[in-house]
Design an enzyme around this catalytic site. Structure first.
Site, mmCIF file in Angstrom:
data_model
loop_
_atom_site.group_PDB
_atom_site.id
_atom_site.type_symbol
_atom_site.label_atom_id
_atom_site.label_comp_id
_atom_site.label_asym_id
_atom_site.label_seq_id
_atom_site.Cartn_x
_atom_site.Cartn_y
_atom_site.Cartn_z
ATOM 1 N N HIS A 70 0.823 -1.204 0.000
ATOM 2 C CA HIS A 70 0.000 0.000 0.000
ATOM 3 C C HIS A 70 0.865 1.265 0.000
ATOM 4 O O HIS A 70 2.012 1.258 0.458
ATOM 5 C CB HIS A 70 -0.935 -0.004 1.201
ATOM 6 C CG HIS A 70 -2.013 -1.039 1.083
ATOM 7 N ND1 HIS A 70 -3.060 -1.127 1.967
ATOM 8 C CD2 HIS A 70 -2.214 -2.037 0.178
ATOM 9 C CE1 HIS A 70 -3.853 -2.124 1.626
ATOM 10 N NE2 HIS A 70 -3.352 -2.700 0.534
ATOM 11 N N GLU A 72 0.734 4.006 1.752
ATOM 12 C CA GLU A 72 1.162 4.474 3.073
ATOM 13 C C GLU A 72 2.375 3.689 3.551
ATOM 14 O O GLU A 72 3.333 4.254 4.094
ATOM 15 C CB GLU A 72 0.020 4.323 4.095
ATOM 16 C CG GLU A 72 -1.251 5.058 3.720
ATOM 17 C CD GLU A 72 -2.251 4.208 2.952
ATOM 18 O OE1 GLU A 72 -3.463 4.417 3.157
ATOM 19 O OE2 GLU A 72 -1.848 3.346 2.141
ATOM 20 N N CYS A 98 -6.375 1.663 5.045
ATOM 21 C CA CYS A 98 -6.914 0.392 5.514
ATOM 22 C C CYS A 98 -6.479 0.179 6.969
ATOM 23 O O CYS A 98 -5.640 0.915 7.504
ATOM 24 C CB CYS A 98 -6.431 -0.756 4.631
ATOM 25 S SG CYS A 98 -4.707 -1.236 4.909
ATOM 26 N N CYS A 101 -2.655 -0.356 7.417
ATOM 27 C CA CYS A 101 -1.914 0.895 7.255
ATOM 28 C C CYS A 101 -2.162 1.827 8.427
ATOM 29 O O CYS A 101 -1.255 2.532 8.872
ATOM 30 C CB CYS A 101 -2.270 1.568 5.931
ATOM 31 S SG CYS A 101 -1.556 0.710 4.502
#
Length: 151
Positions: A70, A72, A98, A101
């Site tokens: 992801h 992040e 999410c 994250c």
């Protein structure tokens, strides 16, 4: 000349990063900022040198693509790789983070999350952010600001 706000400036950077995404399901960008300076950026994609979803398709397990990292996480990992502290920083993300994250953001010491679009906002993520005193604010991105470049 009209100047854009800091929030729009950093959110524009995150949207620009999302254009590098190799995910076919959702393009996400993240920008980590400290003291009004960009310290890292990331987008969702595969590991360096690995196969990309745009080339080989998503590798989906339990309705989640496990091929991608992801945005992040990529930004936080970039800070770790280059020895840049994230304590007290802020993160600008194109979409609500999410749950995984969210936990990484908290553990990295980031104190504020600014996101442009809701995306499966998990109630437990909001609860964790609140417990950790991480500020969470939606900052809708105004794509029209990019037209200022043409003036």
């Amino acid at each position: 000349m009209e100047r854009i706000t800091w929030d729009q400036y950093f959110m524009a950077q995150s949207h620009l990063l999302a254009l590098r995404s190799t995910c076919t399901r959702l393009a996400v960008g993240a920008t980590i900022v400290r003291d009004k300076r960009i310290i890292a950026g990331g987008y969702n994609g595969s590991i360096a040198g690995g196969a990309h979803c745009i080339d080989e398709g998503c590798y989906v397990i339990d309705n989640h693509c496990v091929r991608t990292i992801h945005a992040e996480m990529n930004a936080i990992i970039q800070c770790a790789k280059f020895g840049v502290p994230t304590e007290g920083a802020e993160i600008y993300v194109t979409h609500f983070p999410c749950l995984h994250c969210c936990k990484a953001i908290i553990q990295s010491g980031i104190r504020a999350v600014y996101y442009a679009q809701d995306y499966k906002n998990h109630p437990y993520a909001l609860e964790l952010f609140q417990q950790a005193n991480v500020r969470v604010e939606q900052v809708p991105f105004n794509a029209e600001i990019l037209s200022l470049l043409q003036k």
